[in-house]
Design a protein around this motif. Structure first.
Motif, PDB file in Angstrom:
ATOM      1  N   UNK A  30       0.873  -1.171   0.000  1.00 11.68           N
ATOM      2  CA  UNK A  30       0.000   0.000   0.000  1.00 11.68           C
ATOM      3  C   UNK A  30       0.911   1.222   0.000  1.00 11.68           C
ATOM      4  N   UNK A  31       0.943   1.918  -1.124  1.00  8.22           N
ATOM      5  CA  UNK A  31       1.848   3.052  -1.279  1.00  8.22           C
ATOM      6  C   UNK A  31       1.155   4.403  -1.093  1.00  8.22           C
ATOM      7  N   UNK A  32      -0.072   4.398  -0.600  1.00  5.38           N
ATOM      8  CA  UNK A  32      -0.837   5.642  -0.443  1.00  5.38           C
ATOM      9  C   UNK A  32      -0.107   6.659   0.441  1.00  5.38           C
ATOM     10  N   UNK A  33       0.512   6.217   1.512  1.00  6.39           N
ATOM     11  CA  UNK A  33       1.196   7.131   2.426  1.00  6.39           C
ATOM     12  C   UNK A  33       2.608   7.486   1.946  1.00  6.39           C
ATOM     13  N   UNK A  34       3.024   6.876   0.846  1.00  6.14           N
ATOM     14  CA  UNK A  34       4.357   7.106   0.299  1.00  6.14           C
ATOM     15  C   UNK A  34       4.327   8.046  -0.910  1.00  6.14           C
ATOM     16  N   UNK A  35       3.145   8.439  -1.350  1.00  3.74           N
ATOM     17  CA  UNK A  35       3.011   9.260  -2.563  1.00  3.74           C
ATOM     18  C   UNK A  35       3.863  10.518  -2.518  1.00  3.74           C
ATOM     19  N   UNK A  36       3.793  11.253  -1.430  1.00  5.48           N
ATOM     20  CA  UNK A  36       4.534  12.514  -1.321  1.00  5.48           C
ATOM     21  C   UNK A  36       6.042  12.312  -1.197  1.00  5.48           C
ATOM     22  N   UNK A  37       6.454  11.136  -0.753  1.00  5.90           N
ATOM     23  CA  UNK A  37       7.875  10.855  -0.549  1.00  5.90           C
ATOM     24  C   UNK A  37       8.547  10.201  -1.755  1.00  5.90           C
ATOM     25  N   UNK A  38       7.761   9.708  -2.700  1.00  3.34           N
ATOM     26  CA  UNK A  38       8.330   8.991  -3.845  1.00  3.34           C
ATOM     27  C   UNK A  38       9.148   9.955  -4.713  1.00  3.34           C
ATOM     28  N   UNK A  43       2.450  10.698  -9.376  1.00  4.52           N
ATOM     29  CA  UNK A  43       1.799  10.335 -10.630  1.00  4.52           C
ATOM     30  C   UNK A  43       2.192   8.932 -11.100  1.00  4.52           C
ATOM     31  N   UNK A  44       3.454   8.601 -10.936  1.00  7.51           N
ATOM     32  CA  UNK A  44       3.950   7.288 -11.365  1.00  7.51           C
ATOM     33  C   UNK A  44       3.295   6.175 -10.554  1.00  7.51           C
ATOM     34  N   UNK A  45       3.198   6.364  -9.245  1.00  4.51           N
ATOM     35  CA  UNK A  45       2.574   5.346  -8.403  1.00  4.51           C
ATOM     36  C   UNK A  45       1.085   5.220  -8.700  1.00  4.51           C
ATOM     37  N   UNK A  67      14.557  -3.388   0.239  1.00  5.04           N
ATOM     38  CA  UNK A  67      14.903  -3.706   1.623  1.00  5.04           C
ATOM     39  C   UNK A  67      14.595  -2.537   2.566  1.00  5.04           C
ATOM     40  N   UNK A  68      14.762  -1.311   2.079  1.00  5.53           N
ATOM     41  CA  UNK A  68      14.532  -0.135   2.902  1.00  5.53           C
ATOM     42  C   UNK A  68      13.048   0.178   3.076  1.00  5.53           C
ATOM     43  N   UNK A  69      12.296   0.162   1.990  1.00  4.65           N
ATOM     44  CA  UNK A  69      10.895   0.596   2.045  1.00  4.65           C
ATOM     45  C   UNK A  69       9.882  -0.547   2.072  1.00  4.65           C
ATOM     46  N   UNK A  70      10.254  -1.694   1.538  1.00  4.46           N
ATOM     47  CA  UNK A  70       9.323  -2.815   1.445  1.00  4.46           C
ATOM     48  C   UNK A  70       8.647  -3.202   2.752  1.00  4.46           C
TER      49      UNK A  70
END
Length: 84
Positions: A30-38, A43-45, A67-70
């Motif tokens: 779930x990458x919803x909370x990572x959108x601003x940090x990507x 847009x890509x996510x 390994x870091x974000x997964x």
């Protein structure tokens, strides 16, 4: 926390309100909370939301990124479905 999801269930999660799920290998994230940090932008996510993003992910990311974000973003695994 860790659940098994079908491709159809992942496909239902394409917006921030319901979560933005992507598949990488057999993991569901779930990458919803990572959108601003990507670094590549939200847009890509959003473009791969609800889909298998394995090919795109490994084209631009190393094993160290996973390994870091997964572990922070993983919510489950892809459920094996019968092939007809």
């Amino acid at each position: 926390m860790s659940q098994q999801l079908t491709k159809a269930q992942v496909a239902e999660h394409k917006d921030e309100a319901n979560g933005i799920y992507i598949i990488i290998d057999d993991g569901v994230y779930d990458v919803a909370k990572f959108l601003d940090d990507h670094p590549g932008g939200a847009k890509i996510l959003k473009r791969v939301a609800g889909k298998d993003a394995t090919k795109q992910f490994w084209k631009y990311h190393s094993k160290q990124v996973m390994e870091k974000y997964g572990p922070k973003l993983k919510i489950g695994t892809l459920k094996e479905e019968a092939k007809l």
